[in-house]
Design a protein around this motif. Structure first.
Motif, PDB file in Angstrom:
ATOM      1  N   HIS A 145      -4.210 -12.317   1.634  1.00 43.92           N
ATOM      2  CA  HIS A 145      -3.153 -12.389   0.598  1.00 43.92           C
ATOM      3  C   HIS A 145      -2.467 -11.325   0.419  1.00 43.92           C
ATOM      4  O   HIS A 145      -2.908 -10.160   0.484  1.00 43.92           O
ATOM      5  N   ALA A 146      -0.938 -11.389   0.238  1.00 40.41           N
ATOM      6  CA  ALA A 146      -0.269 -10.234   0.100  1.00 40.41           C
ATOM      7  C   ALA A 146      -0.337 -10.196  -1.548  1.00 40.41           C
ATOM      8  O   ALA A 146      -0.851 -10.642  -2.426  1.00 40.41           O
ATOM      9  N   TYR A 147       0.314  -8.945  -2.058  1.00 39.98           N
ATOM     10  CA  TYR A 147       0.683  -8.497  -3.486  1.00 39.98           C
ATOM     11  C   TYR A 147      -0.927  -8.342  -4.035  1.00 39.98           C
ATOM     12  O   TYR A 147      -0.759  -8.517  -5.370  1.00 39.98           O
ATOM     13  N   HIS A 148      -1.908  -7.831  -3.347  1.00 36.19           N
ATOM     14  CA  HIS A 148      -2.945  -7.509  -4.056  1.00 36.19           C
ATOM     15  C   HIS A 148      -3.374  -5.867  -3.924  1.00 36.19           C
ATOM     16  O   HIS A 148      -4.394  -5.596  -3.950  1.00 36.19           O
ATOM     17  N   SER A 149      -2.450  -5.139  -3.289  1.00 38.16           N
ATOM     18  CA  SER A 149      -2.685  -3.829  -3.004  1.00 38.16           C
ATOM     19  C   SER A 149      -2.395  -2.650  -4.185  1.00 38.16           C
ATOM     20  O   SER A 149      -2.879  -1.540  -4.514  1.00 38.16           O
ATOM     21  N   HIS A 150      -1.169  -3.038  -4.678  1.00 35.91           N
ATOM     22  CA  HIS A 150      -0.694  -1.940  -5.773  1.00 35.91           C
ATOM     23  C   HIS A 150       0.269  -2.893  -6.954  1.00 35.91           C
ATOM     24  O   HIS A 150       0.394  -3.729  -6.729  1.00 35.91           O
ATOM     25  N   ILE A 151       0.436  -2.111  -8.016  1.00 36.90           N
ATOM     26  CA  ILE A 151       1.169  -2.556  -9.120  1.00 36.90           C
ATOM     27  C   ILE A 151       0.195  -3.877  -9.470  1.00 36.90           C
ATOM     28  O   ILE A 151       0.854  -4.866  -9.807  1.00 36.90           O
ATOM     29  N   LEU A 152      -0.665  -3.568  -9.991  1.00 35.17           N
ATOM     30  CA  LEU A 152      -1.512  -4.425 -10.464  1.00 35.17           C
ATOM     31  C   LEU A 152      -1.710  -4.485 -12.258  1.00 35.17           C
ATOM     32  O   LEU A 152      -2.495  -5.620 -12.394  1.00 35.17           O
ATOM     33  N   THR A 153      -1.233  -3.573 -12.768  1.00 34.40           N
ATOM     34  CA  THR A 153      -1.071  -3.625 -14.083  1.00 34.40           C
ATOM     35  C   THR A 153      -0.424  -4.932 -14.739  1.00 34.40           C
ATOM     36  O   THR A 153      -0.787  -5.306 -15.654  1.00 34.40           O
ATOM     37  N   LYS A 154       0.546  -5.317 -13.966  1.00 34.38           N
ATOM     38  CA  LYS A 154       1.634  -6.365 -14.653  1.00 34.38           C
ATOM     39  C   LYS A 154       1.201  -7.789 -14.035  1.00 34.38           C
ATOM     40  O   LYS A 154       1.448  -8.764 -14.605  1.00 34.38           O
ATOM     41  N   LYS A 155       0.287  -7.976 -13.298  1.00 34.85           N
ATOM     42  CA  LYS A 155      -0.294  -9.336 -12.802  1.00 34.85           C
ATOM     43  C   LYS A 155      -1.566  -9.695 -13.752  1.00 34.85           C
ATOM     44  O   LYS A 155      -2.403  -8.776 -14.147  1.00 34.85           O
ATOM     45  N   THR A 156      -1.655 -10.987 -13.986  1.00 34.70           N
ATOM     46  CA  THR A 156      -2.686 -11.418 -14.674  1.00 34.70           C
ATOM     47  C   THR A 156      -3.820 -11.576 -14.142  1.00 34.70           C
ATOM     48  O   THR A 156      -4.180 -11.222 -12.884  1.00 34.70           O
TER      49      THR A 156
END
Length: 65
Positions: A26-37
């Motif tokens: 899956h994409a979107y799991h490498s960085h900027i994780l603080t704003k994701k639930t």
């Protein structure tokens, strides 16, 4: 005629399953994780199967015909 080379980016991103399907991450799991639930990050961990509409493109990149 020369040998056809496998796309080096594709061989790092895709893997075959035992039944011949193509696995992907899956994409979107490498960085900027603080704003994701937590739920969103947990669901992005698992691998997925490439959609049938895209399997021909991926197989061509992996030189699997």
């Amino acid at each position: 005629m020369p040998k056809v080379k496998t796309n080096s980016g594709a061989k790092k991103r895709f893997a075959l399953t035992g039944t011949g399907k193509i696995k992907r991450h899956h994409a979107y799991h490498s960085h900027i994780l603080t704003k994701k639930t937590k739920k969103q990050k947990r669901n992005l961990v698992h691998d997925d199967i490439v959609v049938t509409a895209n399997t021909k493109q991926v197989r061509d990149l992996l030189c699997m015909r």
